[in-house]
Design a protein around this motif. Structure first.
Motif, PDB file in Angstrom:
ATOM      1  N   LEU A  73       0.825  -1.206   0.000  1.00 46.72           N
ATOM      2  CA  LEU A  73       0.000   0.000   0.000  1.00 46.72           C
ATOM      3  C   LEU A  73       0.860   1.257   0.000  1.00 46.72           C
ATOM      4  CD1 LEU A  73      -2.827  -1.023   2.496  1.00 46.72           C
ATOM      5  CD2 LEU A  73      -2.997  -0.782   0.010  1.00 46.72           C
ATOM      6  N   ILE A  74       1.929   1.220   0.775  1.00 45.59           N
ATOM      7  CA  ILE A  74       2.852   2.363   0.791  1.00 45.59           C
ATOM      8  C   ILE A  74       3.533   2.517  -0.560  1.00 45.59           C
ATOM      9  CG2 ILE A  74       4.993   3.256   1.799  1.00 45.59           C
ATOM     10  CD1 ILE A  74       4.146   1.898   4.437  1.00 45.59           C
ATOM     11  N   GLY A  75       3.940   1.380  -1.149  1.00 49.04           N
ATOM     12  CA  GLY A  75       4.623   1.411  -2.438  1.00 49.04           C
ATOM     13  C   GLY A  75       3.773   1.971  -3.560  1.00 49.04           C
ATOM     14  N   THR A  76       2.452   1.757  -3.481  1.00 55.06           N
ATOM     15  CA  THR A  76       1.580   2.291  -4.530  1.00 55.06           C
ATOM     16  C   THR A  76       1.510   3.815  -4.494  1.00 55.06           C
ATOM     17  OG1 THR A  76      -0.389   2.105  -3.117  1.00 55.06           O
ATOM     18  CG2 THR A  76       0.149   0.210  -4.512  1.00 55.06           C
ATOM     19  N   GLN A  77       1.884   4.388  -3.366  1.00 52.86           N
ATOM     20  CA  GLN A  77       1.812   5.849  -3.213  1.00 52.86           C
ATOM     21  C   GLN A  77       3.138   6.536  -3.533  1.00 52.86           C
ATOM     22  OE1 GLN A  77      -1.266   7.137  -2.578  1.00 52.86           O
ATOM     23  NE2 GLN A  77      -1.783   4.954  -2.752  1.00 52.86           N
ATOM     24  N   ILE A  78       4.175   5.735  -3.778  1.00 55.32           N
ATOM     25  CA  ILE A  78       5.494   6.307  -4.098  1.00 55.32           C
ATOM     26  C   ILE A  78       5.700   6.230  -5.602  1.00 55.32           C
ATOM     27  CG2 ILE A  78       7.972   6.130  -3.732  1.00 55.32           C
ATOM     28  CD1 ILE A  78       7.388   4.804  -1.045  1.00 55.32           C
ATOM     29  N   ILE A  79       5.847   7.368  -6.237  1.00 48.56           N
ATOM     30  CA  ILE A  79       5.987   7.418  -7.689  1.00 48.56           C
ATOM     31  C   ILE A  79       7.459   7.467  -8.069  1.00 48.56           C
ATOM     32  CG2 ILE A  79       5.346   8.625  -9.795  1.00 48.56           C
ATOM     33  CD1 ILE A  79       3.013   7.434  -8.210  1.00 48.56           C
ATOM     34  N   THR A  87       2.812  -1.861  -8.395  1.00 48.36           N
ATOM     35  CA  THR A  87       1.591  -1.877  -9.192  1.00 48.36           C
ATOM     36  C   THR A  87       0.613  -2.879  -8.593  1.00 48.36           C
ATOM     37  OG1 THR A  87       2.406  -3.630 -10.651  1.00 48.36           O
ATOM     38  CG2 THR A  87       2.928  -1.348 -11.255  1.00 48.36           C
ATOM     39  N   LEU A  88      -0.622  -2.860  -9.096  1.00 45.14           N
ATOM     40  CA  LEU A  88      -1.624  -3.805  -8.620  1.00 45.14           C
ATOM     41  C   LEU A  88      -1.176  -5.239  -8.843  1.00 45.14           C
ATOM     42  CD1 LEU A  88      -4.424  -4.594  -7.558  1.00 45.14           C
ATOM     43  CD2 LEU A  88      -5.291  -4.308  -9.899  1.00 45.14           C
ATOM     44  N   ARG A  89      -0.608  -5.519 -10.017  1.00 45.36           N
ATOM     45  CA  ARG A  89      -0.168  -6.885 -10.315  1.00 45.36           C
ATOM     46  C   ARG A  89       0.925  -7.343  -9.371  1.00 45.36           C
ATOM     47  NH1 ARG A  89       0.527  -8.467 -16.589  1.00 45.36           N
ATOM     48  NH2 ARG A  89       1.025 -10.421 -15.522  1.00 45.36           N
ATOM     49  N   ILE A  90       1.872  -6.463  -9.096  1.00 46.02           N
ATOM     50  CA  ILE A  90       2.961  -6.838  -8.190  1.00 46.02           C
ATOM     51  C   ILE A  90       2.440  -7.031  -6.778  1.00 46.02           C
ATOM     52  CG2 ILE A  90       5.040  -5.944  -7.067  1.00 46.02           C
ATOM     53  CD1 ILE A  90       5.900  -4.798  -9.724  1.00 46.02           C
ATOM     54  N   ALA A  91       1.517  -6.180  -6.356  1.00 45.07           N
ATOM     55  CA  ALA A  91       0.942  -6.317  -5.020  1.00 45.07           C
ATOM     56  C   ALA A  91       0.193  -7.639  -4.885  1.00 45.07           C
ATOM     57  CB  ALA A  91       0.011  -5.152  -4.730  1.00 45.07           C
ATOM     58  N   PHE A 136       4.661 -15.705  -8.087  1.00 46.75           N
ATOM     59  CA  PHE A 136       4.984 -14.277  -8.138  1.00 46.75           C
ATOM     60  C   PHE A 136       5.291 -13.806  -9.552  1.00 46.75           C
ATOM     61  CE2 PHE A 136       7.973 -10.764  -8.293  1.00 46.75           C
ATOM     62  CZ  PHE A 136       7.211  -9.787  -7.663  1.00 46.75           C
ATOM     63  N   PHE A 137       6.228 -14.451 -10.218  1.00 43.30           N
ATOM     64  CA  PHE A 137       6.673 -13.936 -11.509  1.00 43.30           C
ATOM     65  C   PHE A 137       5.615 -14.100 -12.597  1.00 43.30           C
ATOM     66  CE2 PHE A 137      10.706 -14.115  -9.308  1.00 43.30           C
ATOM     67  CZ  PHE A 137      11.346 -12.980  -9.780  1.00 43.30           C
ATOM     68  N   SER A 138       4.837 -15.168 -12.546  1.00 43.76           N
ATOM     69  CA  SER A 138       3.799 -15.323 -13.562  1.00 43.76           C
ATOM     70  C   SER A 138       2.665 -14.324 -13.353  1.00 43.76           C
ATOM     71  CB  SER A 138       3.259 -16.758 -13.561  1.00 43.76           C
ATOM     72  OG  SER A 138       2.713 -17.103 -12.294  1.00 43.76           O
ATOM     73  N   ILE A 139       2.211 -14.151 -12.110  1.00 41.11           N
ATOM     74  CA  ILE A 139       1.128 -13.199 -11.847  1.00 41.11           C
ATOM     75  C   ILE A 139       1.584 -11.770 -12.122  1.00 41.11           C
ATOM     76  CG2 ILE A 139      -0.375 -12.227 -10.064  1.00 41.11           C
ATOM     77  CD1 ILE A 139      -0.416 -14.987  -8.745  1.00 41.11           C
ATOM     78  N   ALA A 140       2.806 -11.452 -11.746  1.00 37.47           N
ATOM     79  CA  ALA A 140       3.296 -10.074 -11.889  1.00 37.47           C
ATOM     80  C   ALA A 140       3.636  -9.694 -13.325  1.00 37.47           C
ATOM     81  CB  ALA A 140       4.526  -9.878 -11.002  1.00 37.47           C
ATOM     82  N   PHE A 141       4.125 -10.656 -14.131  1.00 37.07           N
ATOM     83  CA  PHE A 141       4.703 -10.256 -15.412  1.00 37.07           C
ATOM     84  C   PHE A 141       4.241 -11.027 -16.649  1.00 37.07           C
ATOM     85  CE2 PHE A 141       8.137  -9.383 -12.193  1.00 37.07           C
ATOM     86  CZ  PHE A 141       7.952  -8.002 -12.171  1.00 37.07           C
ATOM     87  N   ALA A 142       3.625 -12.180 -16.523  1.00 38.11           N
ATOM     88  CA  ALA A 142       3.258 -12.962 -17.710  1.00 38.11           C
ATOM     89  C   ALA A 142       2.280 -12.191 -18.594  1.00 38.11           C
ATOM     90  CB  ALA A 142       2.651 -14.298 -17.291  1.00 38.11           C
ATOM     91  N   ALA A 143       2.530 -12.199 -19.894  1.00 33.41           N
ATOM     92  CA  ALA A 143       1.680 -11.464 -20.835  1.00 33.41           C
ATOM     93  C   ALA A 143       0.251 -11.991 -20.825  1.00 33.41           C
ATOM     94  CB  ALA A 143       2.276 -11.566 -22.241  1.00 33.41           C
ATOM     95  N   GLY A 144       0.090 -13.290 -20.600  1.00 30.87           N
ATOM     96  CA  GLY A 144      -1.230 -13.893 -20.608  1.00 30.87           C
ATOM     97  C   GLY A 144      -2.128 -13.437 -19.467  1.00 30.87           C
ATOM     98  N   LEU A 145      -1.537 -12.793 -18.462  1.00 31.72           N
ATOM     99  CA  LEU A 145      -2.322 -12.322 -17.319  1.00 31.72           C
ATOM    100  C   LEU A 145      -2.432 -10.799 -17.298  1.00 31.72           C
ATOM    101  CD1 LEU A 145      -0.970 -14.706 -14.510  1.00 31.72           C
ATOM    102  CD2 LEU A 145      -3.095 -14.891 -15.797  1.00 31.72           C
TER     103      LEU A 145
END
Length: 209
Positions: A73-79, A87-91, A136-145
């Motif tokens: 939540l804190i990370g989403t507020q730091i630009i 990002t939402l996917r990484i969270a 982690f890596f598939s949810i955060a970065f896979a193109a299919g998701l």
């Protein structure tokens, strides 16, 4: 909360916070510094499981999960230069991977706790770490998701490159995942040393008494 469990909770919280900070800093081409701190979460979970049992170990896992949610939540507020640090996917990837892998670790450890002292921590950590990496890596970065967060461009993570710079051509995130997984496997073996030293001070496994 039992005061005896507080060191485990604090240790898990410290690891989660440190990993969320250190993941922002690169180590070489395929890793971040967070890759070297996060696997210690499995050591903390296994120690709690061996010393106090599965119930307290799960409490430590849930405490770590809540700390991780707060960090996200804190990370989403730091630009940063390319947008929010988290990002939402990484969270989502971080939370789902952590909770699934750690609870799986607790279950596997508990099923093997009557085996030789090293089998439960090694098997639970190896399997838990593998599941953690895949999720982690598939949810955060896979193109299919990409439907998870259509506005988040992860094209950079799907650039086709040789695996770890020398293997078959795969999306970049596959190389990042493999490098991360390799570190986890190595630390799983190294962690057997402090695991053995620490449990030696607490006597027999309480679950076997």
């Amino acid at each position: 909360m039992n005061r005896a469990h507080l060191p485990g909770i604090l240790a898990m919280a410290a690891i989660v916070v440190a990993s969320n900070i250190l993941v922002q800093f690169l180590f070489g081409q395929w890793l971040t510094w967070g890759a070297f701190t996060y696997p210690l979460a499995f050591l903390v979970t296994d120690l709690m499981n061996r010393i106090y049992g599965a119930g307290p170990a799960r409490k430590v896992v849930f405490a770590g999960f809540l700390v991780g949610v707060a960090c996200s939540l804190i990370g989403t507020q730091i630009i940063g230069e390319f947008g929010p640090l988290v990002t939402l996917r990484i969270a989502l990837a971080s939370g789902i991977a952590f909770l699934t892998a750690q609870l799986l670790d607790v279950a596997i450890f508990s099923s093997l706790r009557r085996a030789s002292w090293w089998k439960a921590p090694l098997a639970s950590t190896l399997i838990g770490s593998s599941v953690d990496t895949v999720l982690f890596f598939s949810i955060a970065f896979a193109a299919g998701l990409s439907w998870i967060e259509p506005g988040n461009d992860v094209g950079w993570a799907n650039e086709a490159l040789p695996l770890l710079g020398m293997g078959p051509v795969v999306p970049l995130w596959a190389s990042l995942a493999l490098a991360d997984w390799s570190v986890k496997l190595g630390l799983a073996l190294i962690a057997l040393v402090p695991f053995r030293l620490i449990i030696g001070r607490f006597g027999p496994d309480p679950a076997l008494r």
